[in-house]
Design an enzyme around this catalytic site. Structure first.
Site, mmCIF file in Angstrom:
data_model
loop_
_atom_site.group_PDB
_atom_site.id
_atom_site.type_symbol
_atom_site.label_atom_id
_atom_site.label_comp_id
_atom_site.label_asym_id
_atom_site.label_seq_id
_atom_site.Cartn_x
_atom_site.Cartn_y
_atom_site.Cartn_z
ATOM 1 C CG ASP A 1 -1.847 1.153 -2.700
ATOM 2 O OD1 ASP A 1 -0.123 0.811 -3.099
ATOM 3 O OD2 ASP A 1 -2.637 1.821 -2.042
ATOM 4 C CB ILE B 1 -0.779 0.510 1.080
ATOM 5 C CG1 ILE B 1 -1.037 -1.169 1.998
ATOM 6 C CG2 ILE B 1 -1.498 1.208 0.987
ATOM 7 C CD1 ILE B 1 -1.881 -1.110 3.332
ATOM 8 C CG HIS B 2 2.678 2.929 -2.887
ATOM 9 N ND1 HIS B 2 2.764 2.129 -3.721
ATOM 10 C CD2 HIS B 2 2.824 3.947 -4.035
ATOM 11 C CE1 HIS B 2 2.556 2.112 -4.780
ATOM 12 N NE2 HIS B 2 3.119 3.411 -5.181
ATOM 13 N NE ARG B 3 0.091 4.340 -7.401
ATOM 14 C CZ ARG B 3 0.058 3.691 -8.514
ATOM 15 N NH1 ARG B 3 -0.614 5.171 -9.255
ATOM 16 N NH2 ARG B 3 0.497 3.869 -9.337
#
Ligand code: UD1
Ligand code: UDP
Length: 363
Positions: free
Chosen positions: A284, A210-212
């Site tokens: 993501d 997850i990083h967006r």
């Protein structure tokens, strides 16, 4: 012929590593043209496990220029990059500037080059999410608009450019459907994958990243996603190589990740091993959605839209957004489906060579 390659963020090292190898192979096999590749690292990603590890593992030549610009807001980052890339280009005067994907480094490279009338080649052109709130969407639309060569990974990307009127853009040649350089990389590194050390792994784990911004910068979305992963972890181990952006925000927000197997960002060889040995991927990430496909793993995409719609149409990727119940429902029904992974969707693994041939006019 001289090419300046602009990179700065993790996915660009992985893509450029493959194209840079294709350039070296071209030089070995061609007697009449030689390509001089000058590599400019903007510094957007700077931790050793977000940058150096990829240069070492993928044998990417050391950058000729390291600009040291990272960790700022969009305006400061893009503006500082623009200024420094301009100086490099004035010095180097290349025939082409090569940019990848949709990060701030991509846009800064494309703008700096086009303002000096240096031709821009965009790898991963034509992708669209149709969500202008995403910084990536702004970066890719503007980059495409000033590029001369638009290397598209999919027919969808070509169609997007045609709908936007590429035939009437004064700077652009017709879009080139070349396939996806990430597929070349995945096939090449498949046999070189390395199991991460020092992690207690169960036989059957799921892999998540997850990083967006749309997830990390919205505490509600991030909490919902983490809550779904924690629920999944009560059945099956969840490995989460944590992006520094997400780590920082989870700490600030007091989000408890202790039920998950949280590890630092890993190198590409470890990542390929993790994908290949996982039972499914929840992410993501743009790149990871495709890598799940290349290694024939189902993917649950934690976004409201994706640029890789072929995967959704093929039924191997489910778009769920950030709702806990939707994530869990996709996870629970995934194993019931029999899936087909037609690798031809992304060109079959010869994109980098095709791109190099286009650049030297031998296509
Ligand atoms: C960027 C890209 C995104 C891409 C992602 C790949 C833009 C607008 N976004 O997002 O499209 O999917 O890279 O990973 O270009 N940080 C560190 N160490 C690092 C790198 C980042 O601590 O080595 C932290 C810093 O606090 C930084 C934050 O992460 O401010 C965000 O980094 P940034 O490069 O701005 O955006 P990403 O979220 O990485
Ligand atoms: N990746 C990696 N180590 C990690 C997480 C991701 O090597 O800890 C790789 C992943 O396999 C893919 C690329 O990084 O090749 C994707 O980058 P990221 O998710 O940061 O960006 P995006 O593709 O969303 O722009």
């Amino acid at each position: 012929m001289k090419i300046v390659t602009i990179l700065g963020a993790r996915p660009q090292f992985i893509k450029a590593g493959t194209v840079s190898r294709a350039i070296r192979e071209f030089n070995q096999n061609c007697s009449d043209i030689q390509i001089d590749e000058v590599i400019v690292h903007t510094g957007q990603h700077y931790d050793a496990n977000m940058s150096d590890v990829f240069f070492e593992e993928m044998h990417i030549p050391k950058p000729d220029y390291y600009l040291g610009i990272g960790g700022n807001g969009h305006g400061a980052m893009t503006g500082q990059m623009l200024e420094k890339i301009e100086s490099v280009l004035l010095e180097e005067r290349p025939d082409w500037v090569l940019v990848y994907g949709d990060t701030n480094s991509t846009l800064a490279g494309a703008l700096a080059a086009s303002k000096q009338h240096i031709k821009v080649a965009h790898i991963e052109a034509g992708l669209r999410s149709f969500n202008m709130r995403m910084p990536e969407e702004i970066n890719r639309i503007l980059t495409d608009r000033v590029s001369t060569k638009l290397f598209c990974p999919t027919q969808t990307a070509v169609d997007n450019l045609q709908k936007e009127g590429i035939d009437n853009w004064i700077s652009a040649e017709p879009a080139s459907l070349v396939g996806d350089v990430m597929q070349d990389g995945a096939f090449y590194y498949d046999g070189l994958a390395v199991k991460p050390e020092d992690i207690a792994l169960t036989k059957n784990f799921v892999l998540s990243t997850i990083h967006r911004a749309e997830n990390t910068d919205d505490p509600l979305r991030l909490r919902q996603i983490v809550s779904a992963l924690v629920e999944i972890a009560s059945h099956q181990q969840v490995i989460l190589p944590l992006h520094p952006r997400t780590k920082k925000i989870a700490e600030q927000q007091g989000i408890d990740l202790s039920a998950l197997t949280v590890i630092g960002p890993v190198g590409y060889l470890n990542m390929v091993w993790l994908i290949k040995n996982s039972s499914c991927v929840l992410t993501d990430s743009g790149g990871l959605q495709k890598e799940a496909f290349f290694f024939e793993k189902p993917c649950i995409t934690l976004r409201d839209e994706t640029e890789w719609i072929e995967l959704i149409e093929a039924g191997v990727n489910v778009l769920v957004g950030a709702s806990k119940s939707d994530i869990l429902s996709a996870y629970n029904t995934l194993s019931e489906k029999s899936l087909e992974f037609d690798q031809a969707i992304y060109g079959g693994g010869v994109a980098a060579q095709t791109i190099v041939n286009h650049l030297v006019g031998k296509s």
